[in-house]
Each structure stands twice: as C-alpha cells, then as structure tokens.
Scaffold this motif. Structure first.
Motif, short mmCIF file in Angstrom:
data_model
loop_
_atom_site.label_atom_id
_atom_site.label_comp_id
_atom_site.label_asym_id
_atom_site.label_seq_id
_atom_site.Cartn_x
_atom_site.Cartn_y
_atom_site.Cartn_z
N MET A 16 113.53 -54.69 34.03
CA MET A 16 114.10 -53.26 33.81
C MET A 16 115.34 -53.65 33.00
O MET A 16 116.01 -54.57 32.94
N VAL A 17 115.55 -52.54 32.04
CA VAL A 17 117.04 -52.50 31.15
C VAL A 17 117.64 -51.35 31.59
O VAL A 17 117.29 -50.45 32.15
N SER A 18 119.00 -51.57 31.44
CA SER A 18 120.04 -50.67 31.76
C SER A 18 120.30 -49.94 30.47
O SER A 18 120.41 -50.40 29.21
N VAL A 19 120.54 -48.62 30.52
CA VAL A 19 120.80 -47.68 29.57
C VAL A 19 122.12 -46.78 30.22
O VAL A 19 122.14 -46.59 31.42
N THR A 20 122.73 -46.15 29.19
CA THR A 20 123.78 -45.28 29.70
C THR A 20 123.40 -44.12 29.19
O THR A 20 123.02 -43.63 27.91
N LEU A 21 123.46 -42.86 29.98
CA LEU A 21 122.98 -41.68 29.55
C LEU A 21 123.88 -41.00 28.61
O LEU A 21 125.26 -40.88 28.83
N MET A 22 123.46 -40.22 27.47
CA MET A 22 124.44 -39.85 26.43
C MET A 22 124.62 -38.26 26.78
O MET A 22 125.12 -37.41 26.10
N ALA A 23 123.50 -37.77 27.48
CA ALA A 23 123.22 -36.18 27.71
C ALA A 23 122.51 -36.43 28.98
O ALA A 23 122.10 -37.26 29.39
N GLU A 24 122.59 -34.88 29.59
CA GLU A 24 122.00 -34.62 30.83
C GLU A 24 120.53 -35.14 30.79
O GLU A 24 120.06 -34.55 30.03
N HIS A 25 120.11 -35.70 32.03
CA HIS A 25 118.71 -36.29 31.97
C HIS A 25 118.12 -36.14 33.32
O HIS A 25 118.75 -36.46 34.39
N GLU A 26 116.92 -35.71 33.44
CA GLU A 26 116.40 -35.70 34.90
C GLU A 26 115.77 -37.15 34.85
O GLU A 26 114.74 -37.55 34.21
N HIS A 27 116.08 -37.86 35.96
CA HIS A 27 115.50 -39.26 36.27
C HIS A 27 115.20 -39.27 37.59
O HIS A 27 115.77 -39.32 38.59
N LEU A 28 113.95 -39.47 38.08
CA LEU A 28 113.09 -39.68 39.44
C LEU A 28 113.73 -38.59 40.23
O LEU A 28 114.07 -38.73 41.47
N GLY A 29 113.38 -37.31 39.68
CA GLY A 29 113.61 -36.08 40.27
C GLY A 29 115.11 -35.64 40.45
O GLY A 29 115.25 -34.35 40.94
N SER A 30 115.97 -36.22 39.95
CA SER A 30 117.50 -35.91 40.22
C SER A 30 118.00 -35.67 38.66
O SER A 30 117.77 -36.53 37.69
N LEU A 32 120.81 -36.20 36.28
CA LEU A 32 122.21 -37.09 35.90
C LEU A 32 122.80 -36.68 34.85
O LEU A 32 122.48 -36.21 33.90
N GLN A 33 124.11 -36.86 34.83
CA GLN A 33 125.15 -36.39 34.07
C GLN A 33 125.29 -37.66 32.79
O GLN A 33 124.95 -38.64 32.94
N PRO A 34 125.70 -37.17 31.72
CA PRO A 34 126.13 -38.27 30.47
C PRO A 34 127.19 -39.19 31.25
O PRO A 34 128.05 -38.95 32.12
N GLY A 35 127.04 -40.43 30.88
CA GLY A 35 127.75 -41.52 31.33
C GLY A 35 127.32 -42.19 32.39
O GLY A 35 127.84 -43.44 32.80
N THR A 36 125.99 -41.66 33.16
CA THR A 36 125.32 -42.45 34.28
C THR A 36 124.66 -43.55 33.52
O THR A 36 123.90 -43.44 32.71
N ALA A 37 124.73 -44.74 34.53
CA ALA A 37 123.80 -45.87 33.93
C ALA A 37 122.64 -46.01 34.74
O ALA A 37 122.52 -45.63 36.09
N ILE A 38 121.39 -46.02 34.27
CA ILE A 38 120.09 -46.12 34.79
C ILE A 38 119.37 -47.40 34.44
O ILE A 38 119.43 -47.78 33.35
N SER A 39 118.55 -47.83 35.35
CA SER A 39 117.59 -48.82 35.13
C SER A 39 116.09 -48.49 34.87
O SER A 39 115.58 -47.58 35.73
N ALA A 50 115.57 -43.30 20.99
CA ALA A 50 115.12 -42.73 19.81
C ALA A 50 115.40 -41.45 20.13
O ALA A 50 115.56 -40.43 18.85
N MET A 51 115.49 -40.71 21.26
CA MET A 51 115.53 -39.20 21.45
C MET A 51 116.95 -38.82 21.58
O MET A 51 117.28 -37.56 21.63
N GLY A 52 117.93 -39.94 21.31
CA GLY A 52 119.33 -39.63 21.38
C GLY A 52 119.82 -39.32 23.10
O GLY A 52 120.89 -38.67 23.06
N VAL A 53 118.97 -39.49 23.84
CA VAL A 53 119.48 -39.26 25.39
C VAL A 53 120.15 -40.32 26.00
O VAL A 53 120.92 -40.08 26.93
N ALA A 54 120.07 -41.54 25.39
CA ALA A 54 120.38 -42.77 26.07
C ALA A 54 121.11 -43.82 24.98
O ALA A 54 120.57 -43.91 23.74
#
Length: 72
Positions: A16-30, A32-39, A50-54
């Motif tokens: 898995m790789v880590s990315v930082t969200l650049m925009a609000e995004h739904e991940h695993l049903g939650s 998440l706000q910009p700045g949140t790191a997810i794997s 590519a979508m500019g989300v992370a």
C-alpha cells in the motif's frame, strides 16, 4: 496412490502507498478532509493523483542531521 499436488501460492499483494488528500474525499465510507493521509493500493493512488484528489504523501525518511555552527 494419489499424486501429490502443490497448492499455488497466492499472488503477492502490492504494498500500500500513502497519499495526502488535496480535496474532500470519501474513503471506506467516511468523508475525509484535505490534508488527511490515507493508505491505498498503488493503482488507486495513481488514479486519485490523476483526478487531483490526492498527492504523494511526504516522505518520512529521516535525513542526516545538519551540523550546528556553535562558533557564533
């Protein structure tokens, strides 16, 4: 007598790789706000970028400490 059979090993899962969200995004049903790191899976990370989300998460590797000038 039955011939011996070998089970095939399960294909290796990519790391898995880590990315930082650049925009609000739904991940695993939650939501998440910009700045949140997810794997996520590497393909998902590439798609999110590519979508500019992370963006790739900043590296957590420690750099060599810089010498401190104490002669001031």
């Amino acid at each position: 007598m039955k011939p011996s059979t070998r089970r095939k090993a399960a294909p290796a899962q990519p790391a898995m790789v880590s990315v930082t969200l650049m925009a609000e995004h739904e991940h695993l049903g939650s939501v998440l706000q910009p700045g949140t790191a997810i794997s996520v899976h590497p393909d998902t990370a590439q798609w999110l970028e590519a979508m500019g989300v992370a963006a790739p998460a900043p590296s957590t590797a420690q750099s060599a400490p810089q010498p401190v000038n104490t002669k001031d």
